[in-house]
Design a protein around this motif. Structure first.
Motif, mmCIF file in Angstrom:
data_model
loop_
_atom_site.group_PDB
_atom_site.id
_atom_site.type_symbol
_atom_site.label_atom_id
_atom_site.label_comp_id
_atom_site.label_asym_id
_atom_site.label_seq_id
_atom_site.Cartn_x
_atom_site.Cartn_y
_atom_site.Cartn_z
ATOM 1 N N TYR A 1 46.240 68.366 62.984
ATOM 2 C CA TYR A 1 47.273 69.380 62.698
ATOM 3 C C TYR A 1 46.800 70.764 63.148
ATOM 4 O O TYR A 1 47.523 71.470 63.864
ATOM 5 N N ASP A 2 45.612 71.134 62.746
ATOM 6 C CA ASP A 2 45.082 72.454 63.123
ATOM 7 C C ASP A 2 44.883 72.573 64.631
ATOM 8 O O ASP A 2 45.191 73.607 65.222
ATOM 9 N N ASP A 3 44.390 71.502 65.263
ATOM 10 C CA ASP A 3 44.139 71.540 66.703
ATOM 11 C C ASP A 3 45.410 71.708 67.526
ATOM 12 O O ASP A 3 45.363 72.225 68.642
ATOM 13 N N LEU A 4 46.537 71.288 67.005
ATOM 14 C CA LEU A 4 47.781 71.336 67.774
ATOM 15 C C LEU A 4 48.695 72.491 67.385
ATOM 16 O O LEU A 4 49.832 72.574 67.851
ATOM 17 N N GLN A 5 48.216 73.412 66.592
ATOM 18 C CA GLN A 5 49.024 74.549 66.136
ATOM 19 C C GLN A 5 49.628 75.356 67.288
ATOM 20 O O GLN A 5 50.748 75.813 67.185
ATOM 21 N N SER A 6 48.892 75.542 68.351
ATOM 22 C CA SER A 6 49.391 76.392 69.438
ATOM 23 C C SER A 6 49.914 75.586 70.624
ATOM 24 O O SER A 6 50.066 76.118 71.715
ATOM 25 N N SER A 7 50.250 74.329 70.411
ATOM 26 C CA SER A 7 50.671 73.453 71.507
ATOM 27 C C SER A 7 52.156 73.551 71.839
ATOM 28 O O SER A 7 52.600 73.013 72.845
ATOM 29 N N GLY A 8 52.928 74.201 70.975
ATOM 30 C CA GLY A 8 54.372 74.284 71.198
ATOM 31 C C GLY A 8 55.148 73.149 70.551
ATOM 32 O O GLY A 8 56.370 73.095 70.648
ATOM 33 N N CYS A 9 54.448 72.241 69.874
ATOM 34 C CA CYS A 9 55.124 71.099 69.262
ATOM 35 C C CYS A 9 55.834 71.492 67.976
ATOM 36 O O CYS A 9 55.645 72.584 67.447
ATOM 37 N N ILE A 10 56.633 70.572 67.482
ATOM 38 C CA ILE A 10 57.319 70.713 66.204
ATOM 39 C C ILE A 10 56.728 69.659 65.281
ATOM 40 O O ILE A 10 56.799 68.456 65.579
ATOM 41 N N PHE A 11 56.130 70.085 64.182
ATOM 42 C CA PHE A 11 55.525 69.127 63.253
ATOM 43 C C PHE A 11 56.600 68.505 62.371
ATOM 44 O O PHE A 11 57.477 69.183 61.857
ATOM 45 N N ILE A 12 56.496 67.190 62.213
ATOM 46 C CA ILE A 12 57.417 66.446 61.349
ATOM 47 C C ILE A 12 56.598 65.560 60.415
ATOM 48 O O ILE A 12 55.409 65.350 60.626
ATOM 49 N N GLY A 13 57.259 65.045 59.401
ATOM 50 C CA GLY A 13 56.629 64.060 58.529
ATOM 51 C C GLY A 13 55.787 64.620 57.408
ATOM 52 O O GLY A 13 55.063 63.866 56.756
ATOM 53 N N SER A 14 55.882 65.914 57.136
ATOM 54 C CA SER A 14 55.157 66.423 55.973
ATOM 55 C C SER A 14 56.004 66.136 54.734
ATOM 56 O O SER A 14 57.227 66.040 54.808
ATOM 57 N N TYR A 15 55.340 65.979 53.595
ATOM 58 C CA TYR A 15 56.069 65.615 52.383
ATOM 59 C C TYR A 15 55.302 66.023 51.128
ATOM 60 O O TYR A 15 54.091 66.218 51.167
ATOM 61 N N LYS A 16 56.030 66.147 50.040
ATOM 62 C CA LYS A 16 55.425 66.446 48.744
ATOM 63 C C LYS A 16 54.628 65.230 48.287
ATOM 64 O O LYS A 16 55.161 64.122 48.260
ATOM 65 N N PRO A 17 53.363 65.425 47.962
ATOM 66 C CA PRO A 17 52.560 64.288 47.514
ATOM 67 C C PRO A 17 53.011 63.799 46.141
ATOM 68 O O PRO A 17 53.077 64.574 45.196
ATOM 69 N N GLU A 18 53.373 62.543 46.075
ATOM 70 C CA GLU A 18 53.752 61.922 44.813
ATOM 71 C C GLU A 18 52.946 60.650 44.652
ATOM 72 O O GLU A 18 52.762 59.897 45.606
ATOM 73 N N ASP A 19 52.462 60.437 43.458
ATOM 74 C CA ASP A 19 51.698 59.239 43.126
ATOM 75 C C ASP A 19 50.352 59.183 43.856
ATOM 76 O O ASP A 19 49.858 58.121 44.193
ATOM 77 N N TYR A 20 49.790 60.342 44.147
ATOM 78 C CA TYR A 20 48.440 60.466 44.686
ATOM 79 C C TYR A 20 47.611 61.216 43.647
ATOM 80 O O TYR A 20 48.094 62.196 43.073
ATOM 81 N N TYR A 21 46.396 60.816 43.435
ATOM 82 C CA TYR A 21 45.566 61.598 42.523
ATOM 83 C C TYR A 21 44.672 62.578 43.270
ATOM 84 O O TYR A 21 44.075 63.467 42.672
ATOM 85 N N VAL A 22 44.603 62.478 44.586
ATOM 86 C CA VAL A 22 43.860 63.426 45.407
ATOM 87 C C VAL A 22 44.855 64.081 46.357
ATOM 88 O O VAL A 22 45.542 63.394 47.101
ATOM 89 N N THR A 23 44.956 65.415 46.303
ATOM 90 C CA THR A 23 45.943 66.091 47.144
ATOM 91 C C THR A 23 45.422 67.344 47.829
ATOM 92 O O THR A 23 46.120 67.917 48.644
ATOM 93 N N ASP A 24 44.242 67.792 47.518
ATOM 94 C CA ASP A 24 43.781 69.093 47.992
ATOM 95 C C ASP A 24 43.632 69.222 49.502
ATOM 96 O O ASP A 24 44.019 70.217 50.084
ATOM 97 N N SER A 25 43.051 68.263 50.158
ATOM 98 C CA SER A 25 42.634 68.451 51.539
ATOM 99 C C SER A 25 43.774 68.453 52.549
ATOM 100 O O SER A 25 43.623 68.989 53.630
ATOM 101 N N LEU A 26 44.884 67.862 52.224
ATOM 102 C CA LEU A 26 45.951 67.695 53.207
ATOM 103 C C LEU A 26 47.123 68.653 53.060
ATOM 104 O O LEU A 26 48.102 68.539 53.766
ATOM 105 N N ILE A 27 47.021 69.584 52.169
ATOM 106 C CA ILE A 27 48.164 70.431 51.865
ATOM 107 C C ILE A 27 48.373 71.502 52.942
ATOM 108 O O ILE A 27 47.442 72.169 53.360
#
Length: 168
Positions: free
Chosen positions: A106-132
């Motif tokens: 995600y970070d590597d492609l920030q300046s590529s001109g792409c449109i990011f899709i597929g992000s979502y609110k974490p539900e039913d995960y007990y670990v959430t910090d690193s991917l937010i």
């Protein structure tokens, strides 16, 4: 729906399996699922939507095959391409870096001109910090086949519904 290409890096076969399962749910042909260890980066030109998958190793590192591929991919003009991420990790043993490889992509492609899709609110995960991301959502689909394999099919189904909606 746009033409989808799935690109993954897999050491033990888990991410390859997840790529295949995602492909089946989305109706993506096996010929449109690519192992980045032997794929030509120019293959991405054939697709409107790229789903990029990596397992996480070490302290939040990409799967080894991704390093060369992502360096080449970052140099391409991806303007207008929709890009989503999926990955595998072990939330129990590595809670601080669970699926951090997705964050690296995600970070590597920030300046590529792409449109990011597929992000979502974490539900039913007990670990959430690193991917937010900045909106408080996961940057992509996080799979834990080690500890929560019983949740994988449901997570894939939910995430692919987002991908379908966002890649029209």
């Amino acid at each position: 729906m746009e033409k989808i290409g799935i690109f993954y890096g897999s050491t033990t076969g888990t991410t390859k399996d997840i790529a295949s399962r995602i492909g089946k749910v989305l109706g993506v042909s096996a010929r449109d699922i690519h192992d980045v260890g032997n794929a030509d980066v120019n293959t991405v030109d054939n697709y409107d939507c790229l789903l990029l998958g990596s397992s996480t190793w070490g302290s939040g590192d990409l799967q080894d095959d991704w390093y060369d591929f992502i360096e080449k991919l970052k140099k391409k003009d991806l303007t207008g391409k929709r890009i989503g991420f999926f990955g595998c990790g072990d939330a129990d043993s590595y809670p601080d870096t669970f699926c951090d490889a997705l964050r690296v992509l995600y970070d590597d492609l920030q300046s590529s001109g792409c449109i990011f899709i597929g992000s979502y609110k974490p539900e039913d995960y007990y670990v959430t910090d690193s991917l937010i991301n900045k909106d408080g959502e996961f940057v992509g689909l996080a799979i834990d086949e080690v500890n929560e394999s019983d949740k994988t099919d449901t997570r894939i189904k939910s995430w692919t519904e987002l991908i379908k909606a966002e890649s029209k």
